[in-house]
Design a protein around this motif. Structure first.
Motif, PDB file in Angstrom:
ATOM      1  N   HIS A   1       0.942  -1.227   0.167  1.00 24.06           N
ATOM      2  CA  HIS A   1      -0.223  -0.035   0.023  1.00 24.06           C
ATOM      3  C   HIS A   1       0.979   1.090  -0.032  1.00 24.06           C
ATOM      4  CE1 HIS A   1      -3.305   2.714   1.119  1.00 24.06           C
ATOM      5  NE2 HIS A   1      -2.403   3.042   2.173  1.00 24.06           N
TER       6      HIS A   1
ATOM      7  N   HIS B   1       1.692   5.293  -0.290  1.00 24.22           N
ATOM      8  CA  HIS B   1       1.607   6.744  -0.353  1.00 24.22           C
ATOM      9  C   HIS B   1       2.901   7.279  -1.002  1.00 24.22           C
ATOM     10  CE1 HIS B   1      -1.698   7.272   2.681  1.00 24.22           C
ATOM     11  NE2 HIS B   1      -1.554   6.119   2.684  1.00 24.22           N
TER      12      HIS B   1
ATOM     13  N   THR C   1      -2.897   4.606  -2.402  1.00 25.60           N
ATOM     14  CA  THR C   1      -3.762   5.459  -1.537  1.00 25.60           C
ATOM     15  C   THR C   1      -4.546   6.525  -2.534  1.00 25.60           C
ATOM     16  OG1 THR C   1      -4.161   6.870   0.305  1.00 25.60           O
ATOM     17  CG2 THR C   1      -2.117   7.200  -0.826  1.00 25.60           C
TER      18      THR C   1
ATOM     19  N   ARG D   1      -2.587  -6.096   7.788  1.00 25.70           N
ATOM     20  CA  ARG D   1      -1.587  -5.221   7.276  1.00 25.70           C
ATOM     21  C   ARG D   1      -0.799  -4.694   8.117  1.00 25.70           C
ATOM     22  NH1 ARG D   1      -3.441   0.651   4.791  1.00 25.70           N
ATOM     23  NH2 ARG D   1      -2.503   1.791   6.530  1.00 25.70           N
TER      24      ARG D   1
ATOM     25  N   GLU E   1       3.248   3.061   8.233  1.00 27.60           N
ATOM     26  CA  GLU E   1       1.933   4.036   8.045  1.00 27.60           C
ATOM     27  C   GLU E   1       1.197   3.629   9.464  1.00 27.60           C
ATOM     28  OE1 GLU E   1      -0.470   3.835   4.687  1.00 27.60           O
ATOM     29  OE2 GLU E   1      -2.080   4.515   5.637  1.00 27.60           O
TER      30      GLU E   1
HETATM   31 ZN    ZN Z   1      -2.746   4.661   3.545  1.00 24.42          ZN
END
Ligand code: ZN
Length: 275
Positions: A47, A49, A83, A223, A227
């Motif tokens: 994931h 960003h 994201t 997950r 983050e």
């Molecule tokens: Zn995120």
């Protein structure tokens, strides 16, 4: 229970700063290095960003392209989840534009909530537009639920045909303003889903190990990453996201849930047919 475990790594996030941990990957090359190490440790989804050169969250599409290309080179087998939030301060058109990059997946923040001292806006018209963009571009939305009503909102959108089957849920446990990270809450969320729906869980901060352990036991996926949590244990910063992945994979192995292979992850998350 022997269902393979999909481990997502979320190495960067919006708000994890270099002041909080010097180990958070910020630039595309840094994210790619963490992707490679995490994939080697058993992660099957990343994931992503992106940040600008000063480390601030950005929705700059060029930066996304750069990060995706670097990750694909370092770890071609990973499913890529971009994201669409950036952080809770971003504008809707910029959030929607990410979907057109056609990642495997994108985040779909399924409702509005208080987020720390701010408000993370995800009004229904935006969610409909995001769902339509996902259908148009063949991107699997990761249905991020920060509270119970978010699950119900997603099931309504699925009934309306705005979300394609199979659904993939991510329960975000412990954001200040979202649902608290308790076992009862996580099991309640999972219990709202139609039989057979795949889901994953995030525990923020010190809730990471308890929530992911419970998710593994309950048949969900997990997950991990900087983050959500920067401490490997009390008083000890993680020096690599791969450490969190290794721990999740070890917990899965203890529970009889080996890390999903990339092909298995595609089947579980995307509903891809077996090769
Ligand atoms: Zn995120």
């Amino acid at each position: 229970m022997t269902a393979p475990l999909v481990v997502t790594v979320a190495p960067t996030g919006a708000d994890t700063s270099r002041e909080r941990t010097p180990h958070v990957p910020i630039l595309p090359g840094e994210i790619a290095r963490e992707a490679g190490a995490s994939a080697a440790a058993g992660a099957s989804v990343i994931h992503i960003h992106v940040r600008d050169d000063e480390g601030r969250s950005t929705m700059d599409l060029g930066r996304y392209r750069e990060a995706v290309a670097a990750v694909r080179e370092a770890a071609p087998q990973l499913l890529i989840n971009l994201t669409t939030a950036g952080s809770w301060r971003m504008e809707e058109p910029d959030r929607l534009a990410v979907v057109a990059l056609r990642p495997d997946m994108c985040s779909f923040d399924a409702g509005t909530l208080n987020f720390g001292d701010g408000v993370f806006l995800n009004p229904p018209p935006f969610l409909r537009a995001l769902a339509e963009a996902c259908l148009e571009h063949g991107v699997q939305p990761e249905l991020e639920c920060f509270d119970i009503s978010h699950v119900e909102a997603c099931l309504r959108l699925a009934d309306e045909g705005l979300l394609a089957q199979p659904l993939w849920f991510q329960f975000v446990m412990g954001i200040p303003g979202g649902i608290a990270a308790t076992p009862r809450n996580l099991l309640h969320l999972a219990g709202l889903l139609p039989e057979g729906t795949a889901w994953s869980a995030i525990g923020v901060g010190r809730a990471q190990v308890p929530m992911t352990t419970l998710a593994i036991a309950a048949g969900g996926h997990v997950r991990v990453g900087m983050e959500d949590n920067i401490m490997l244990r009390r008083g000890e910063l993680a020096t690599s996201n791969a450490q969190f992945v290794e721990r999740a994979v070890a917990l899965g192995a203890l529970a009889g849930r080996p890390a999903a292979t990339p092909e298995q992850a595609r089947q579980i998350v995307l509903g891809a047919a077996p090769a």
